[in-house]
Design a protein around this motif. Structure first.
Motif, short mmCIF file in Angstrom:
data_model
loop_
_atom_site.label_atom_id
_atom_site.label_comp_id
_atom_site.label_asym_id
_atom_site.label_seq_id
_atom_site.Cartn_x
_atom_site.Cartn_y
_atom_site.Cartn_z
N LYS A 204 -1.37 -1.53 5.80
CA LYS A 204 -1.58 -2.33 4.68
C LYS A 204 -0.81 -3.74 4.91
O LYS A 204 0.27 -3.69 5.22
N VAL A 205 -1.21 -4.78 4.21
CA VAL A 205 -0.44 -6.23 4.12
C VAL A 205 -0.35 -6.85 5.44
O VAL A 205 0.06 -7.84 5.40
N ARG A 206 -0.82 -6.24 6.57
CA ARG A 206 -0.50 -6.78 7.90
C ARG A 206 -1.14 -8.25 8.10
O ARG A 206 -0.40 -9.19 8.57
N GLN A 207 -2.32 -8.25 7.66
CA GLN A 207 -2.89 -9.74 7.69
C GLN A 207 -2.26 -10.43 7.05
O GLN A 207 -2.28 -11.94 7.45
N GLU A 398 3.91 -0.02 -1.56
CA GLU A 398 5.04 0.32 -0.58
C GLU A 398 5.34 -0.69 0.38
O GLU A 398 6.51 -1.16 0.57
N VAL A 399 4.23 -1.00 1.11
CA VAL A 399 4.88 -1.75 2.22
C VAL A 399 5.27 -3.27 1.74
O VAL A 399 6.11 -3.91 2.58
N ASP A 400 4.42 -3.71 0.63
CA ASP A 400 4.82 -5.07 0.30
C ASP A 400 6.17 -5.14 -0.26
O ASP A 400 6.98 -6.00 -0.23
N ALA A 401 6.68 -4.09 -1.01
CA ALA A 401 8.24 -4.09 -1.67
C ALA A 401 8.93 -3.98 -0.45
O ALA A 401 10.00 -4.50 -0.31
#
Ligand code: GLU
Length: 448
Positions: A204-207, A398-401
């Motif tokens: 998630k968030v990679r793009q 979680e990834v963003d944090a």
């Protein structure tokens, strides 16, 4: 400049006279890290710097492919494995007609120090091909990616070298590249490449990661000046994933991006690029393959300035999100004249050497370099590798944090290193020194 650094610099000059971006970047770097070299005679004794300014390994290969009408073409592919002191080589692949060995080497150098500063266990690499994906059909892209991977697969792997996307290489291309890697090796080795789609091991968030990361860095910087992002305007260049991520995160944190640019010119949206409808339009323009930003202006009835760069628009914040060398000395003077307070590089080396020197020495403006503020993409790539090893996937939140926390750590490390060497608030020198010291320590510890 430190005497030893000066000798390394002259030797490089003789060897790489034709590779301007690489040479200039490394020479400016040598100048910046000189205070740290002065403080440690072991670097010269072990000739460490020579081993840090050139790639450990570099491969180039031909990529033959056939277009839909049956015509044959041959592109040139590269992979520069720059430094593996703190982990497997890691960095993007760029498909762009201007890519050559010199650019790939420059990008590999930048990536090495960017990755080190993140504190994550990844070395540095870069690569790609002089192939232009614009205007190609889906099947042409697939055939090209397969041919590219046929040449590259023997040099990469989860513990060797982990490629990802860059300009011209997005989720679609990564999908074709990874599919071919799997067929060739017979292994579902998801950690061998990052930027994968969410259905087969992507994060998630990679793009949005590069844009999110740069805005998190900016937010930390602004907060440290007792200032707030609320209501601030941001001038952005480009209209790819990085620019889109910046628009999204800026909107979420109360600021607004007011420009986007392409090879055709720039658009100025005074209200801010903040709605899902506008984000959707950017994605459609990208997917169309036309590489033009003018359709945004037509759709939302905002001004378009043909063949112009967005740096003439006054704003508190400037955040380049496109390609190298798009800010020259004249642009830098314009940015200063506009009263800009924060200059944050999301793209790699967007300013020429003269331009960045000018911005760096002007107290009115706080500058952050791409090796610090532009790390969001590779940070989430490293988090993707971690999730692949765990055979698990974290939530968006979680990834963003984790990304936010890592960007803040990078800001703090840069500021601290500048203070340690009495360089005041020179975040750019600070980030270069902090990253250099991390790699130097790791190399010395592992012997020759
Ligand atoms: N070139 C990209 C960057 O530095 C991707 C690197 C990676 O994810 O490995 O943002």
């Amino acid at each position: 400049m430190n005497n030893y650094a000066q000798r390394v610099s002259s030797r490089l000059q003789e060897r790489y006279e034709n590779e301007k971006d690489y040479l200039q970047t490394v020479q400016a770097w040598l100048e910046m890290i000189s205070p740290a070299i002065d403080g440690n005679p072991e670097y010269e004794k072990q000739d460490l710097i020579t081993r840090m300014v050139e790639p450990e390994r570099m491969v180039s290969f031909l990529v033959p492919w056939q277009d839909d009408s049956g015509c044959y073409h041959t592109s040139h592919g590269y992979r520069v494995q720059f430094n593996s002191a703190i982990g497997p080589y890691k960095g993007g692949l760029r498909f762009h007609p201007a890519l050559n060995g010199g650019t790939a080497k420059f990008l590999g150098f930048e990536q090495t120090y960017k990755n080190a500063l993140s504190g994550l266990p990844i070395g540095g690499a870069s690569g790609g091909a002089d192939f232009d994906p614009n205007g190609k059909s889906n099947r042409e892209i697939m055939r090209f990616c397969q041919s590219f991977m046929t040449a590259l697969y023997r040099y990469i792997g989860a513990d060797i070298d982990v490629p990802a996307g860059d300009i011209g290489v997005g989720t679609r291309e990564i999908g074709y590249l990874y599919g071919e890697y799997k067929r060739l090796t017979g292994r579902a080795e998801s950690g061998a490449i990052t930027g994968k789609g969410l259905t087969y091991g992507g994060s998630k968030v990679r793009q949005d990661a590069a844009g999110f990361g740069a805005v998190y860095f900016l937010a930390r910087m602004v907060e440290q000046h007792g200032d707030t992002l609320q209501g601030k305007r941001i001038v952005v260049s480009g209209f790819g994933n990085m620019a889109l991520g910046a628009c999204r995160k800026a909107a979420e944190l109360g600021a607004k991006v007011i420009t986007l640019s392409g090879p055709d010119g720039y658009v100025y949206d005074a209200e801010g690029i903040m709605t899902d409808e506008k984000f959707e339009c950017i994605m459609q323009m990208r997917a169309s393959g036309a590489d033009q930003v003018q359709p945004y202006a037509e759709r939302f009835g905002v001004p378009f300035f043909a063949d112009k760069k967005p740096w003439e628009v006054p704003a508190e914040i400037v955040m380049p999100c496109a390609i190298e060398n798009e800010i020259d000395q004249e642009d830098a003077l314009r940015i200063l004249k506009n009263g800009t307070k924060y200059y944050v590089e999301a793209a790699n080396m967007p300013a020429t050497n003269e331009a960045i020197q000018l911005l760096r020495v002007t107290p009115q403006i706080c500058c952050a370099g791409s090796k610090a503020a532009g790390s969001g993409g590779v940070i989430v790539s490293a988090l993707e590798m971690a999730q692949n090893s765990l055979r698990y996937s974290w939530s968006q939140a979680e990834v963003d944090a984790r990304l936010r926390c890592t960007m803040h750590t990078i800001y703090d490390a840069s500021k601290l290193a500048a203070e340690k060497y009495d360089l005041g608030y020179d975040l750019i020198a600070g980030n270069n020194i902090a990253a250099f010291e991390r790699i130097a320590k790791a190399m010395l510890a592992q012997g020759m």
